[in-house]
Design a protein around this motif. Structure first.
Motif, short mmCIF file in Angstrom:
data_model
loop_
_atom_site.label_atom_id
_atom_site.label_comp_id
_atom_site.label_asym_id
_atom_site.label_seq_id
_atom_site.Cartn_x
_atom_site.Cartn_y
_atom_site.Cartn_z
N CYS A 20 0.83 -1.20 0.00
CA CYS A 20 0.00 0.00 0.00
C CYS A 20 0.87 1.26 0.00
O CYS A 20 1.83 1.35 0.76
N GLY A 34 -13.36 2.01 2.96
CA GLY A 34 -13.24 0.65 2.45
C GLY A 34 -14.18 -0.26 3.21
O GLY A 34 -14.58 0.06 4.33
N SER A 38 -11.06 -4.42 5.35
CA SER A 38 -10.22 -4.08 4.21
C SER A 38 -8.83 -3.60 4.65
O SER A 38 -8.00 -3.26 3.82
N ASP A 223 -9.31 -1.98 -0.30
CA ASP A 223 -10.10 -3.19 -0.38
C ASP A 223 -9.13 -4.37 -0.32
O ASP A 223 -8.15 -4.40 -1.07
N GLU A 226 -5.54 -3.56 -0.31
CA GLU A 226 -4.90 -2.82 -1.40
C GLU A 226 -5.60 -1.49 -1.63
O GLU A 226 -6.82 -1.39 -1.49
N LYS A 227 -4.81 -0.51 -1.99
CA LYS A 227 -5.42 0.77 -2.33
C LYS A 227 -6.03 0.63 -3.72
O LYS A 227 -5.33 0.31 -4.68
N ILE A 228 -7.36 0.81 -3.84
CA ILE A 228 -7.97 0.64 -5.16
C ILE A 228 -8.35 1.97 -5.80
O ILE A 228 -8.63 2.02 -6.99
N ALA A 229 -8.39 3.03 -5.00
CA ALA A 229 -8.72 4.31 -5.62
C ALA A 229 -8.31 5.44 -4.71
O ALA A 229 -8.15 5.26 -3.51
N ARG A 241 -14.77 0.81 -9.50
CA ARG A 241 -14.05 -0.16 -8.67
C ARG A 241 -14.50 -0.06 -7.21
O ARG A 241 -14.62 -1.04 -6.50
N VAL A 242 -14.75 1.19 -6.80
CA VAL A 242 -15.17 1.39 -5.42
C VAL A 242 -16.57 0.82 -5.21
O VAL A 242 -16.84 0.12 -4.23
N ALA A 245 -16.34 -2.86 -4.99
CA ALA A 245 -15.77 -3.31 -3.72
C ALA A 245 -16.82 -3.28 -2.62
O ALA A 245 -16.90 -4.18 -1.80
#
Lengths: 249, 294, 291
Positions: A20, A34, A38, A223, A226-229, A241-242, A245
């Motif tokens: 991350c 998240g 998460s 999530d 992992e950082k997804i956004a 993506r958010v 999730a």
């Protein structure tokens, strides 16, 4: 201010935080959201020294801080609150507040005997500040109650007040509005905004999207560790993506 | 009258002993079950020094220092433990110390004990009568009370309470929990040493049998019954329990009864601890909010 | 006796003592695992187990050893359950200090109750001292053979109970998480009860074996509590096999240690081992919660 680079933390086989990277440079109120599990609180624990990262590094004001003990973090100016409030139950509200200022002369056993006037001054300054904050938090009339007698929401407010008393460079709030009633949520938000205007920097884990949108400048989304956004709250809300999730698949 | 004076002396000494334990248990949450060890260290140090000719003041200071240093040395390994584990480690230390005292005959005369410990002499005045000794021990008790009150009501004492209530939260607020615990333990041990010194010079005879788990239990009961985490609690507890214990000792009972009386009294103490914990764990005096340190 | 067989004999004695400590430690760690506190009164179960046997072998019962053992074990089991009902159940959700002090009080009460009834003196069961048997130059008495045999049996029984039965499964679930076990429909009451019975019976067996091999006194409980505790620390708290191993280690260290230091310090060796282990451990701040 905080720079998280490729941090990973695993428990057993599962990665709670995975590679991350987050930078809070130049932000005043940053959100961290998240789904449950998460890795948000784990990330907070890593930043505040309750956990050590397996790999990666965390910098605060340019200094490497990962792996240091929690009390050292506080000295550097990082104070957090907890998801389930952790006030000191058998101490009064005022005592909870007075405990927080860093580097108190009166906490050193030797100084206690030789620097009494200075300790008196510190105490009365701190007390003045504590009363001012308690007033803003609406806890003034409860100041000599044991903290365990406060309602859950009041305890969370007290925890925020306590964090402010420490005059930290950054406050990490772990779900400040979870489980408390709407009136107190209002108090909480207004307090956060007021302190931001006075220059206080926050990093907030928050589930309540209304709160996030109201206070946060920028949001990071985790999530599965992992950082997804990342981005402004309004953008994040529309990020597919958010949404995925949160709805889960 | 002599009985009353005797009781008052014992109450004063046990008040010091209990006040010192209260700093650890009541204010810092350290479950010290070997507190008697530091009482013994104080008693033996001062007794051995004064028996070999040193003045009382030297014995007293050395007794305090020895107890404090031993407390520090024990706290380093033991405070790595939390709660119950710390309790057992200190319990073990108490037993070990008794073993040392019983076995190192060259130093302590072992189970034979040390007779003829001189009465205290300060600036030419010898405290060899009951009223004089009472004055001395009451003075010491008051001083102890004042010092410990000052410490626990200070910002330092506030930090101790924070460590007691929630160690992690205290750490998060920048308090080095381990340091505070070590300091608290050293303070407690030092004052237990003071109580031990006064005890040795009062009874003038000490032996390993004086420093058993029974003493730890008594002082623990004094603290929790009086009200741990309060200032007057240990003193109140000491008055109540010492009167109970010593008055039983002075009843003129046939010898075959006295053999049973010891265990019976201990049974009462044990039961009292259990009943207190189940029905009123906070003790007679309840810890309250409202005072803030200055 | 030549020196090699002397050392071997000492090691054997160490293993024998270790077996007994292992039984104590397993009981202690079992309660710790299930209820998450150190039962300070565990030593008194050891001592009362031995005294119950003394009771049934003496007047008015006058039972022979083998007939007296079952009621003694049963009574100790009851004592364990009684402890739970009278003290620990009312305090199940109390804070740790309260629980500990209560256990401490209970220990004082039970120790002095034994002294009240039987006196403080050291006693034996008054059995004839049987001549030992020699195996490969090593000397072993009947009670000592019993120690090895019974320990093996107990360990086997505990294994079967814990890892092969439903009750054991629920106990293991409990030691993972009491609240979780409760909501997932495990009969926690039954499992806790079972843990107390097993812990007490193991203590009684150990206490009886120890008393058969040496003697019994009201002080035997508290001394062995510290050893049992040191053994659980070596083995990792809450870990049954660790307790077994730790017990054996303590027994060996004590008996071999006496070759080098005064026998007066024998009972202190366990404590020293404990301190060494602790010194090697890092300082951990517990009590953190995570999501």
């Amino acid at each position: 201010m905080i720079e998280i680079r490729n941090v990973t933390k695993a428990f057993g086989g599962t990665r709670a935080v995975s590679d991350c990277s987050i930078s809070l440079e130049g932000l005043t109120i940053t959100g961290l959201i998240g789904p449950n599990g998460s890795g948000k609180t784990t990330l907070f624990n890593l930043i505040t020294g309750l956990l050590k990262p397996d790999s990666g590094e965390i910098r605060f004001l340019g200094k490497r801080i990962d792996g240091r003990l929690p009390h050292e973090m506080a000295r550097l100016g990082l104070i957090r609150t907890f998801q389930l409030s952790r006030v000191f139950p058998r101490m009064t509200v005022l005592e909870n507040m007075l405990l927080a200022p860093q580097g108190q002369t009166g906490e050193r056993l030797l100084s206690l005997w030789f620097r009494l006037p200075r300790i008196r001054n510190e105490e009365s300054d701190n007390r003045e500040r504590a009363f001012e904050l308690l007033d803003l938090l609406g806890l003034m009339r409860l100041h000599d109650q044991f903290a365990e007698n406060l309602s859950y929401g009041q305890q969370k407010l007290l925890e925020l007040g306590r964090a402010l008393m420490a005059k930290p460079r950054m406050i990490l709030l772990d779900e400040p509005t979870a489980g408390i009633n709407p009136t107190l949520i209002r108090t909480m938000i207004e307090m956060i905004l007021k302190m931001r205007d006075r220059g206080q920097v926050f990093f907030i884990i928050e589930h309540n999207m209304d709160v996030v949108i109201e206070v946060c400048e920028k949001v990071f989304v985790l999530d599965h560790g992992e950082k997804i956004a990342e981005g402004r709250p309004e953008e994040i809300q529309r990020d597919p993506r958010v949404i995925e999730a949160y709805l889960g698949c | 009258m002599d009985l009353l004076l005797h009781l008052a002396v014992v109450v004063a000494i046990y008040s010091i002993f209990a006040l010192s334990l209260n700093v650890e248990i009541g204010y810092t949450g350290l479950f010290n079950f070997g507190h008697v060890a530091f009482f013994a260290i104080g008693a033996y140090t001062s007794a051995l020094l004064t028996l070999s000719g040193a003045p009382f003041a030297v014995g007293l200071l050395a007794g305090l220092a020895a107890a404090g240093v031993c407390g520090y040395l024990l706290s380093i390994p033991a405070l790595k433990l939390q709660g119950d584990y710390f309790g057992i480690a200190t319990l073990g230390f108490g037993e070990i110390l008794r073993m040392v005292v019983s076995n190192e005959v060259w130093l302590t005369k072992g189970p034979m004990g040390l007779p003829g410990i001189p009465r205290p002499e300060i600036l030419g005045f010898i405290f060899d009568t009951l009223p004089a000794y009472l004055a001395l021990s009451a003075c010491m008790a008051l001083t102890t009370f004042a010092i410990l009150a000052f410490v626990v009501l200070s910002p330092f004492g506030r930090a101790l309470k924070a460590v007691r209530d929630d160690e992690t939260a205290a750490e998060i607020l920048g308090k080095n929990a381990l340091r505070f615990k070590i300091k608290s333990f050293v303070i407690g041990s030092t004052f237990a040493g003071l109580a031990g010194v006064l005890w040795a010079h009062y009874t003038t005879f000490i032996s390993p049998g004086d420093f058993t788990l029974t003493e730890t239990i008594l002082v623990l009961l004094i603290v929790v019954m009086g009200g741990k985490g309060t200032l007057p609690g240990p003193v109140l507890g000491a008055v109540a329990l010492i009167f109970f214990q010593e008055s039983v000792r002075f009843l003129r009972l046939p010898p075959e009864w006295t053999r049973l009386l010891g265990p019976l009294q201990q049974m009462v103490f044990g039961l009292l601890l259990v009943v207190l914990m189940v029905f009123r764990p906070e003790g007679i005096i309840r810890e309250r909010g409202g005072r803030h340190g200055d | 006796m030549d020196s090699i067989s002397y050392y071997l004999q000492t090691a054997l004695n160490g293993i024998l003592a270790g077996c007994i400590y292992a039984l104590f430690a397993m009981g202690l760690t079992l309660i710790y695992g299930v209820l998450n506190f150190v039962n300070f009164a565990h030593g008194e179960l050891i001592m009362w187990g031995a005294y119950f046997l003394f009771l049934f072998m003496g007047e008015p019962f006058g039972l022979p050893l083998y007939a007296a053992i079952p009621p003694a074990l049963a009574l100790t089991g009851c004592l364990g359950v009684a402890m739970d009902f009278s003290v620990f159940r009312p305090l199940r959700w109390a804070n740790r200090l309260t629980l500990l002090i209560a256990a401490m009080g209970l220990s004082v009460f039970l120790r002095n109750a034994a002294q009240f009834f039987w006196g403080a003196e050291v006693r034996t069961y008054g059995l004839e001292v049987s001549a030992g048997t020699r195996f490969f130059g090593l000397y072993l008495t009947m009670p000592q053979m019993a120690i090895i045999l019974v320990t093996l049996l107990c360990v086997g029984a505990v294994y079967l109970l814990f890892f092969r039965s439903r009750l054991g499964k629920s106990m293991r679930a409990l030691s993972d998480n009491l609240d979780l076990a409760r909501i997932s429909g495990i009969d926690t009451k039954r499992a806790i009860l079972a843990a107390w019975v097993i812990s007490a019976v193991l203590a009684a067996i150990g206490g009886i074996l120890l008393a058969l091999d040496t003697n019994l006194s009201p002080e035997m409980g508290i001394i062995n509590l510290i050893k049992a505790f040191a053994a659980t620390l070596i083995g990792g708290v809450g870990n049954l096999w660790g307790a077994l191993l730790g017990g054996l280690l303590i027994g060996l260290a004590e008996n071999l240690g006496v070759l080098f230091i005064s026998p007066g310090y024998k009972d202190g060796i366990a404590f020293v081992i404990m301190v060494i282990i602790l010194l090697a451990r890092p300082y951990v701040i517990v009590g953190e919660r995570s999501d």
